[in-house]
Write an enzyme that holds these catalytic residues in place. Structure first.
Site, PDB file in Angstrom:
ATOM      1  CB  CYS A 115      -0.949   0.015   1.193  1.00 42.90           C
ATOM      2  SG  CYS A 115      -2.157  -1.313   1.157  1.00 42.90           S
ATOM      3  CG  HIS A 252      -3.050   3.811   1.499  1.00 52.52           C
ATOM      4  ND1 HIS A 252      -3.588   3.325   0.342  1.00 52.52           N
ATOM      5  CD2 HIS A 252      -3.111   2.801   2.411  1.00 52.52           C
ATOM      6  CE1 HIS A 252      -3.957   2.062   0.541  1.00 52.52           C
ATOM      7  NE2 HIS A 252      -3.680   1.720   1.780  1.00 52.52           N
ATOM      8  CG  ASN A 282      -6.494  -0.494   1.008  1.00 52.43           C
ATOM      9  OD1 ASN A 282      -5.772  -0.125   0.085  1.00 52.43           O
ATOM     10  ND2 ASN A 282      -6.016  -0.891   2.172  1.00 52.43           N
TER      11      ASN A 282
HETATM   12  N1  ACO Z   1     -18.693  -8.076   8.663  1.00 51.02           N
HETATM   13  C1  ACO Z   1     -19.236  -8.300   9.873  1.00 51.02           C
HETATM   14  N2  ACO Z   1     -18.484  -8.592  10.947  1.00 51.02           N
HETATM   15  C2  ACO Z   1     -17.161  -8.649  10.790  1.00 51.02           C
HETATM   16  C3  ACO Z   1     -16.541  -8.439   9.547  1.00 51.02           C
HETATM   17  C4  ACO Z   1     -17.365  -8.139   8.460  1.00 51.02           C
HETATM   18  N3  ACO Z   1     -16.877  -7.896   7.232  1.00 51.02           N
HETATM   19  N4  ACO Z   1     -15.204  -8.557   9.706  1.00 51.02           N
HETATM   20  C5  ACO Z   1     -14.974  -8.845  10.989  1.00 51.02           C
HETATM   21  N5  ACO Z   1     -16.156  -8.896  11.644  1.00 51.02           N
HETATM   22  C6  ACO Z   1     -16.392  -9.183  13.061  1.00 51.02           C
HETATM   23  C7  ACO Z   1     -15.237  -9.908  13.711  1.00 51.02           C
HETATM   24  O1  ACO Z   1     -15.327 -11.301  13.478  1.00 51.02           O
HETATM   25  C8  ACO Z   1     -15.418  -9.547  15.159  1.00 51.02           C
HETATM   26  O2  ACO Z   1     -16.414 -10.369  15.701  1.00 51.02           O
HETATM   27  P1  ACO Z   1     -16.279 -10.924  17.212  1.00 51.02           P
HETATM   28  O3  ACO Z   1     -16.269  -9.705  18.067  1.00 51.02           O
HETATM   29  O4  ACO Z   1     -17.496 -11.763  17.331  1.00 51.02           O
HETATM   30  O5  ACO Z   1     -14.981 -11.669  17.233  1.00 51.02           O
HETATM   31  C9  ACO Z   1     -15.960  -8.119  15.109  1.00 51.02           C
HETATM   32  O6  ACO Z   1     -16.462  -7.946  13.763  1.00 51.02           O
HETATM   33  C10 ACO Z   1     -14.906  -7.058  15.391  1.00 51.02           C
HETATM   34  O7  ACO Z   1     -13.752  -7.368  14.630  1.00 51.02           O
HETATM   35  P2  ACO Z   1     -12.471  -6.443  14.687  1.00 51.02           P
HETATM   36  O8  ACO Z   1     -11.433  -7.012  13.781  1.00 51.02           O
HETATM   37  O9  ACO Z   1     -12.080  -6.166  16.097  1.00 51.02           O
HETATM   38  O10 ACO Z   1     -13.084  -5.101  14.074  1.00 51.02           O
HETATM   39  P3  ACO Z   1     -12.409  -3.697  13.939  1.00 51.02           P
HETATM   40  O11 ACO Z   1     -13.254  -2.671  14.553  1.00 51.02           O
HETATM   41  O12 ACO Z   1     -10.956  -3.714  14.299  1.00 51.02           O
HETATM   42  O13 ACO Z   1     -12.522  -3.459  12.360  1.00 51.02           O
HETATM   43  C11 ACO Z   1     -11.083  -3.545  10.447  1.00 51.02           C
HETATM   44  C12 ACO Z   1     -11.855  -4.351  11.480  1.00 51.02           C
HETATM   45  C13 ACO Z   1     -12.062  -2.740   9.634  1.00 51.02           C
HETATM   46  C14 ACO Z   1     -10.320  -4.515   9.571  1.00 51.02           C
HETATM   47  C15 ACO Z   1     -10.121  -2.600  11.178  1.00 51.02           C
HETATM   48  O14 ACO Z   1      -9.383  -3.288  12.152  1.00 51.02           O
HETATM   49  C16 ACO Z   1      -9.164  -1.941  10.217  1.00 51.02           C
HETATM   50  O15 ACO Z   1      -9.563  -1.174   9.384  1.00 51.02           O
HETATM   51  N6  ACO Z   1      -7.867  -2.177  10.379  1.00 51.02           N
HETATM   52  C17 ACO Z   1      -6.889  -1.606   9.503  1.00 51.02           C
HETATM   53  C18 ACO Z   1      -6.660  -2.547   8.413  1.00 51.02           C
HETATM   54  C19 ACO Z   1      -6.312  -1.886   7.116  1.00 51.02           C
HETATM   55  O16 ACO Z   1      -6.769  -0.832   6.781  1.00 51.02           O
HETATM   56  N7  ACO Z   1      -5.492  -2.576   6.375  1.00 51.02           N
HETATM   57  C20 ACO Z   1      -5.151  -2.143   5.070  1.00 51.02           C
HETATM   58  C21 ACO Z   1      -3.734  -2.272   4.783  1.00 51.02           C
HETATM   59  S1  ACO Z   1      -2.773  -1.366   5.893  1.00 51.02           S
HETATM   60  C22 ACO Z   1      -3.135   0.169   5.530  1.00 51.02           C
HETATM   61  O17 ACO Z   1      -3.400   0.423   4.409  1.00 51.02           O
HETATM   62  C23 ACO Z   1      -3.104   1.180   6.606  1.00 51.02           C
END
Ligand code: ACO
Length: 325
Positions: A115, A252, A282
């Site tokens: 990224c 980004h 993304n």
């Molecule tokens: N739909 C519904 N529920 C979901 C989904 C989905 N698509 N994905 C995960 N969940 C559930 C999980 O299973 C979890 O359930 P549980 O509590 O029963 O275990 C719950 O939602 C919470 O999951 P988390 O992973 O804690 O959710 P979070 O609030 O952290 O959001 C996300 C997840 C959106 C991936 C977030 O962590 C994020 O954006 N992280 C950054 C990742 C990123 O942007 N990466 C890109 C590359 S790096 C960069 O570019 C910066």
């Protein structure tokens, strides 16, 4: 004293036609529009058609950038293409773009920083110009992230999209101050210890397969705001500027919550943030040039504006770039 500067001569972008909405994804994995919008800010993303490759997208974005710059392909000395989803393991996707643009001289290569790839590519292009090894460089970010996704994993498949963006840099002159037009500075970082938080579980010398993207989203989030803010502060300090000097912040586009938190942390007004994540998702190395092109095309980014770019991605890699437009 005059110094060489890399000045942006034109931008271009291309998005595949097919739109995939959150409702479409809710039909294939256990998710909802409400969850995706609330956690990420993403409503829809584009997906390349069957047989449509990363270089197909890159060529269209590059042609648009060259047209905007009024530059023929024969004038390009170098193509630096950021991609983590090349058409083939080799040759570099940049050489496909070179051939298809009709460019028969100079050099073309790919940069792999996931990224953060566009920030890395821009820095490399700027250095080629600064040392006098190139006059005109095409910098491309293009991805078909849909090909790397595990479509049964709801924690990752809802986040990414396909697309391409490009910009043309041309050598110019400046006084060596932050008032100069062109790329003012770049700051690149990586930390290979964090590999397991975001990676692809395949590759030519491991599994001999392409593999799928794997991510510890919550852990990535924790590092993102700190790393990105650090890279931004380094850019401002190196140029003796403050956040108040920034006209446009073109980050980004990973997640709206990361961008909002970063803008808050560095004290940037929300209206200065160029945000396309809702419509593009993304798109990895393509997200910055896609967002940049949108803000240039709709008249937000104007000549002499100070534009701040940043990215973070797998590796981890991260970085920032400051450009006087
Ligand atoms: N739909 C519904 N529920 C979901 C989904 C989905 N698509 N994905 C995960 N969940 C559930 C999980 O299973 C979890 O359930 P549980 O509590 O029963 O275990 C719950 O939602 C919470 O999951 P988390 O992973 O804690 O959710 P979070 O609030 O952290 O959001 C996300 C997840 C959106 C991936 C977030 O962590 C994020 O954006 N992280 C950054 C990742 C990123 O942007 N990466 C890109 C590359 S790096 C960069 O570019 C910066």
């Amino acid at each position: 004293m005059t110094i060489r500067r890399s000045i942006v001569a034109g931008t271009g972008a291309y998005l595949p036609e097919k739109i995939v909405t959150n409702a479409d994804l809710a039909r294939i994995v256990d998710t909802s529009d409400e969850w995706i919008v609330e956690r990420t800010g993403i409503s829809e993303r584009r997906m390349a058609a069957d047989g449509e490759t990363t270089s197909d997208l890159a060529v269209k974005a590059s042609e648009a950038a060259l047209a905007a710059a009024g530059i023929a392909a024969s004038e390009i000395d170098l193509i630096v293409m950021a991609t983590t989803t090349p058409d083939d393991t080799f040759p570099a996707a940049a050489t496909h773009v070179q051939r298809r643009l009709g460019m028969t001289r100079g050099a073309a290569f790919d940069v792999q920083a996931v990224c953060s790839g566009f920030i890395y590519a821009l820095n490399i292009a700027d250095n080629f110009i600064k040392v006098g090894q190139a006059e005109t460089v095409l910098v491309v970010g293009a991805e078909t992230m849909s090909r790397l996704l595990d479509w049964t994993d709801r924690t990752t498949c809802v986040l990414f999209g396909d697309g391409a963006g490009a910009l043309v840099l041309r050598a110019g002159q400046g006084q060596g101050t932050a008032q100069d037009r062109g790329v003012l500075s770049s700051h690149l970082y990586s930390d290979g210890r964090l590999r397991n938080l975001l990676y692809v579980d395949g590759g030519p010398s491991t599994t001999q397969t392409t593999g799928h993207l794997r991510m510890e989203g919550r852990e990535v989030f924790k590092h993102a705001v700190t790393n990105i803010s650090g890279a931004i502060m380094a850019a401002l300090e190196a140029n003796h500027l403050t956040a108040a000097d920034i006209d446009w912040f073109v980050p980004h586009q990973a997640n709206k919550r990361i961008l909002d938190a970063t803008a808050r942390k560095i004290g940037l007004a929300p209206e200065k943030v160029v945000m396309t994540v809702a419509r593009h998702g993304n798109t990895s190395a393509a997200s910055i040039p896609l967002a940049l092109h949108e803000a240039v095309a709709d008249g937000r980014v104007k000549q002499n504006d100070l534009v701040l770019l940043e990215a973070m991605g797998g590796g981890f890699t991260w970085g920032s770039s400051l450009i006087r437009w």
